[in-house]
Design an enzyme around this catalytic site. Structure first.
Site, PDB file in Angstrom:
ATOM      1  N   GLY A   1      15.252 -28.097  60.687  1.00  0.00           N
ATOM      2  CA  GLY A   1      14.978 -27.852  59.271  1.00  0.00           C
ATOM      3  C   GLY A   1      15.763 -28.811  58.395  1.00  0.00           C
ATOM      4  O   GLY A   1      16.024 -28.538  57.220  1.00  0.00           O
TER       5      GLY A   1
ATOM      6  N   VAL B   1       9.862 -25.848  65.929  1.00  0.00           N
ATOM      7  CA  VAL B   1      10.841 -25.133  66.761  1.00  0.00           C
ATOM      8  C   VAL B   1      10.196 -24.057  67.643  1.00  0.00           C
ATOM      9  O   VAL B   1      10.844 -23.550  68.562  1.00  0.00           O
ATOM     10  CB  VAL B   1      11.988 -24.512  65.922  1.00  0.00           C
ATOM     11  CG1 VAL B   1      12.808 -25.592  65.245  1.00  0.00           C
ATOM     12  CG2 VAL B   1      11.462 -23.490  64.917  1.00  0.00           C
TER      13      VAL B   1
ATOM     14  N   TYR C   1      11.229 -10.543  58.418  1.00  0.00           N
ATOM     15  CA  TYR C   1      12.244 -11.597  58.241  1.00  0.00           C
ATOM     16  C   TYR C   1      13.652 -11.034  58.474  1.00  0.00           C
ATOM     17  O   TYR C   1      14.473 -11.649  59.157  1.00  0.00           O
ATOM     18  CB  TYR C   1      12.104 -12.166  56.828  1.00  0.00           C
ATOM     19  CG  TYR C   1      13.072 -13.268  56.455  1.00  0.00           C
ATOM     20  CD1 TYR C   1      12.872 -14.579  56.892  1.00  0.00           C
ATOM     21  CD2 TYR C   1      14.173 -13.011  55.638  1.00  0.00           C
ATOM     22  CE1 TYR C   1      13.750 -15.593  56.524  1.00  0.00           C
ATOM     23  CE2 TYR C   1      15.042 -14.015  55.269  1.00  0.00           C
ATOM     24  CZ  TYR C   1      14.826 -15.309  55.708  1.00  0.00           C
ATOM     25  OH  TYR C   1      15.702 -16.308  55.341  1.00  0.00           O
TER      26      TYR C   1
ATOM     27  N   ALA D   1      14.152 -10.531  62.151  1.00  0.00           N
ATOM     28  CA  ALA D   1      14.333 -11.808  62.855  1.00  0.00           C
ATOM     29  C   ALA D   1      15.736 -12.353  62.623  1.00  0.00           C
ATOM     30  O   ALA D   1      16.405 -12.813  63.557  1.00  0.00           O
ATOM     31  CB  ALA D   1      13.287 -12.819  62.384  1.00  0.00           C
TER      32      ALA D   1
HETATM   33  P1  NAP Z   1      13.598 -24.829  53.058  1.00  0.00           P
HETATM   34  O1  NAP Z   1      14.019 -25.694  51.935  1.00  0.00           O
HETATM   35  O2  NAP Z   1      12.203 -24.307  53.105  1.00  0.00           O
HETATM   36  O3  NAP Z   1      13.936 -25.603  54.421  1.00  0.00           O
HETATM   37  C1  NAP Z   1      13.504 -25.122  55.664  1.00  0.00           C
HETATM   38  C2  NAP Z   1      13.020 -26.288  56.495  1.00  0.00           C
HETATM   39  O4  NAP Z   1      12.627 -25.771  57.797  1.00  0.00           O
HETATM   40  C3  NAP Z   1      11.770 -26.969  55.889  1.00  0.00           C
HETATM   41  O5  NAP Z   1      11.870 -28.364  55.980  1.00  0.00           O
HETATM   42  C4  NAP Z   1      10.656 -26.429  56.773  1.00  0.00           C
HETATM   43  O6  NAP Z   1       9.527 -27.256  56.843  1.00  0.00           O
HETATM   44  C5  NAP Z   1      11.355 -26.357  58.106  1.00  0.00           C
HETATM   45  N1  NAP Z   1      10.610 -25.527  59.061  1.00  0.00           N
HETATM   46  C6  NAP Z   1       9.952 -24.380  58.794  1.00  0.00           C
HETATM   47  N2  NAP Z   1       9.348 -23.940  59.890  1.00  0.00           N
HETATM   48  C7  NAP Z   1       9.627 -24.836  60.881  1.00  0.00           C
HETATM   49  C8  NAP Z   1       9.264 -24.927  62.235  1.00  0.00           C
HETATM   50  N3  NAP Z   1       8.473 -24.019  62.821  1.00  0.00           N
HETATM   51  N4  NAP Z   1       9.740 -25.970  62.971  1.00  0.00           N
HETATM   52  C9  NAP Z   1      10.522 -26.903  62.390  1.00  0.00           C
HETATM   53  N5  NAP Z   1      10.883 -26.881  61.095  1.00  0.00           N
HETATM   54  C10 NAP Z   1      10.438 -25.848  60.347  1.00  0.00           C
HETATM   55  O7  NAP Z   1      14.501 -23.513  53.123  1.00  0.00           O
HETATM   56  P2  NAP Z   1      16.084 -23.291  52.988  1.00  0.00           P
HETATM   57  O8  NAP Z   1      16.283 -22.344  51.894  1.00  0.00           O
HETATM   58  O9  NAP Z   1      16.841 -24.577  53.052  1.00  0.00           O
HETATM   59  O10 NAP Z   1      16.307 -22.473  54.331  1.00  0.00           O
HETATM   60  C11 NAP Z   1      17.127 -22.949  55.396  1.00  0.00           C
HETATM   61  C12 NAP Z   1      17.523 -21.736  56.242  1.00  0.00           C
HETATM   62  O11 NAP Z   1      18.306 -20.838  55.442  1.00  0.00           O
HETATM   63  C13 NAP Z   1      16.320 -20.923  56.719  1.00  0.00           C
HETATM   64  O12 NAP Z   1      16.539 -20.484  58.035  1.00  0.00           O
HETATM   65  C14 NAP Z   1      16.286 -19.746  55.784  1.00  0.00           C
HETATM   66  O13 NAP Z   1      15.665 -18.625  56.356  1.00  0.00           O
HETATM   67  C15 NAP Z   1      17.761 -19.536  55.533  1.00  0.00           C
HETATM   68  N6  NAP Z   1      18.085 -18.812  54.288  1.00  0.00           N
HETATM   69  C16 NAP Z   1      17.914 -19.366  53.053  1.00  0.00           C
HETATM   70  C17 NAP Z   1      18.275 -18.656  51.929  1.00  0.00           C
HETATM   71  C18 NAP Z   1      18.148 -19.210  50.542  1.00  0.00           C
HETATM   72  O14 NAP Z   1      18.555 -18.526  49.592  1.00  0.00           O
HETATM   73  N7  NAP Z   1      17.622 -20.402  50.341  1.00  0.00           N
HETATM   74  C19 NAP Z   1      18.791 -17.370  52.053  1.00  0.00           C
HETATM   75  C20 NAP Z   1      18.941 -16.825  53.303  1.00  0.00           C
HETATM   76  C21 NAP Z   1      18.599 -17.567  54.434  1.00  0.00           C
HETATM   77  P3  NAP Z   1       8.274 -26.955  55.837  1.00  0.00           P
HETATM   78  O15 NAP Z   1       8.805 -27.163  54.440  1.00  0.00           O
HETATM   79  O16 NAP Z   1       7.259 -27.927  56.278  1.00  0.00           O
HETATM   80  O17 NAP Z   1       7.905 -25.515  56.075  1.00  0.00           O
END
Ligand code: NAP
Length: 253
Positions: free
Chosen positions: A14, A65, A156, A159
Site C-alpha cells: 500500500g 496482496v 473491517y 479483519a
Molecule cells: P489509502 O490512501 O487508500 O492507501 C491504501 C493503499 O493500499 C492504496 O494505494 C490502495 O490502492 C492499496 N491497496 C488496496 N487494496 C490493495 C490490494 N488488494 N493489494 C495491494 N494494494 C492495495 O489508505 P490509508 O488511509 O493510507 O490506509 C493505509 C492503512 O491504514 C490501511 O490498512 C487502512 O485500513 C489503515 N487505516 C487508515 C486509517 C485512516 O484514518 N486513514 C484509519 C485506520 C486504519 P488503491 O488506491 O488502488 O485501492
C-alpha cells in the site's frame, strides 16, 4: 545515531498512497532501500520515482496482496534488485461501510482477504529472508476500529482485530529469531481513504466535526504514523515486540 548498523531493504505494501507512502518516504530518508508494493503499477512506480527524485533508493512493484503467487514473485524481485527484505510494513488496506444485515458473504470475504489474509500472505512471503538474516522488523497497520468497533464496519473491524491477534501471535513465534512484530492501529488520518469516507457522508458533517472532539484537536497526518513506524523498525527497538502502538491523537486510549 543511524537507524541501522547495516543497509536495510524495506517492503511497504500500500506504499503508493496515504500512510504507506509516508512510511516509504520516511524510511527512504533514513537510508533504507524501499520497495513500494501496490496493486496499481502506475501509482507504485510514481511513488518510487518520487522517492528516487528526493535522493532515496526505491523501486515500484505491482501486486495485489490477495494474490499469493504475485506476492511471492514481488518478494523475489525485491531480493534480486535491492537485497533481502528484512523490514516489512503492511499498509495495504480496504475499508467498507455497510449495515451488518446487508453485508454479502462475498463482501465480507473481500474485506477479510485484503486486510487480514493479505497481511498473512505478505508476512509469510517475507519472513524467510528475515530468518536467514537473523534480523527482521514487521509493522502491521491495523485500525482503531479494532479497538473500539466502528458503525457499519463489522467486516473491517473484524479483519483489523484479526490483524492485531495475528501480530501478537507472530511476535511470539519469531522473537527468538531476532524478528520483532508490532502493530500500529491508526485512527482518523488524513489520507485518500479518509477523504473518500468523508465524501460518501460516513463522517457526519466531515473531518472538522471529528477534529473538534479529538484530544489533540487535529486530524492525524500520514507522517505521524510514519514517525511511529520509523521508531519501531530501528535496530534499537529490538525489545519492543507484540505491541499495539496506537496513533490516534488520543481518541482511543
Ligand atoms: P489509502 O490512501 O487508500 O492507501 C491504501 C493503499 O493500499 C492504496 O494505494 C490502495 O490502492 C492499496 N491497496 C488496496 N487494496 C490493495 C490490494 N488488494 N493489494 C495491494 N494494494 C492495495 O489508505 P490509508 O488511509 O493510507 O490506509 C493505509 C492503512 O491504514 C490501511 O490498512 C487502512 O485500513 C489503515 N487505516 C487508515 C486509517 C485512516 O484514518 N486513514 C484509519 C485506520 C486504519 P488503491 O488506491 O488502488 O485501492
Amino acid at each position: 545515531m543511524a537507524a541501522w548498523s547495516q543497509p536495510r531493504t524495506v517492503i511497504v505494501t500500500g506504499g503508493a498512497s496515504g500512510i504507506g507512502l509516508a512510511i516509504a518516504r520516511r524510511l527512504a530518508a533514513e537510508g533504507a532501500a524501499i520497495a513500494v508494493l501496490d496493486r496499481d503499477e502506475v501509482t507504485a512506480t510514481a511513488a518510487a520515482d518520487s522517492i528516487t527524485a528526493a535522493g532515496g533508493q526505491a523501486i515500484g512493484l505491482a501486486a495485489d496482496v490477495t494474490d499469493r503467487p504475485a506476492i511471492d514473485d514481488a518478494v523475489a524481485q525485491v531480493r534480486d534488485q535491492l537485497g533481502p527484505p528484512t523490514i516489512l510494513v503492511t499498509s495495504a488496506g480496504l475499508d467498507g461501510f455497510d449495515r451488518f444485515l446487508t453485508i454479502t458473504p462475498a463482501g465480507w470475504e473481500r474485506i477479510l482477504a485484503v486486510n487480514l489474509t493479505g497481511t498473512f500472505h505478505c508476512c509469510q512471503a517475507a519472513v524467510p529472508d528475515m530468518i536467514e538474516q537473523r534480523w527482521g522488523r514487521i509493522v502491521t497497520i491495523s485500525s482503531s476500529s479494532a479497538q473500539t468497533g466502528n458503525p457499519l464496519m463489522t467486516h473491517y473491524s473484524a479483519a483489523k482485530a484479526g490483524v492485531v491477534g495475528f501480530t501478537k501471535a507472530l511476535a511470539l513465534e519469531l522473537g527468538p529469531q531476532g524478528i520483532t512484530v508490532n502493530t500500529v492501529p491508526p485512527g482518523f488520518v488524513d489520507t485518500p481513504m479518509l477523504r473518500r469516507s468523508e465524501a460518501r457522508g460516513f463522517l457526519g458533517t466531515g473531518v472538522g466535526q471529528h477534529e473538534a472532539t479529538t484530544p489533540v484537536r487535529r486530524v492525524g497526518q500520514p507522517e505521524d504514523i510514519a514517525a511511529a513506524c520509523a521508531f519501531l523498525v530501528r535496530d534499537d527497538a529490538s525489545y519492543i515486540t507484540g505491541q499495539v502502538i496506537a496513533m490516534n491523537g488520543g481518541r482511543t486510549t
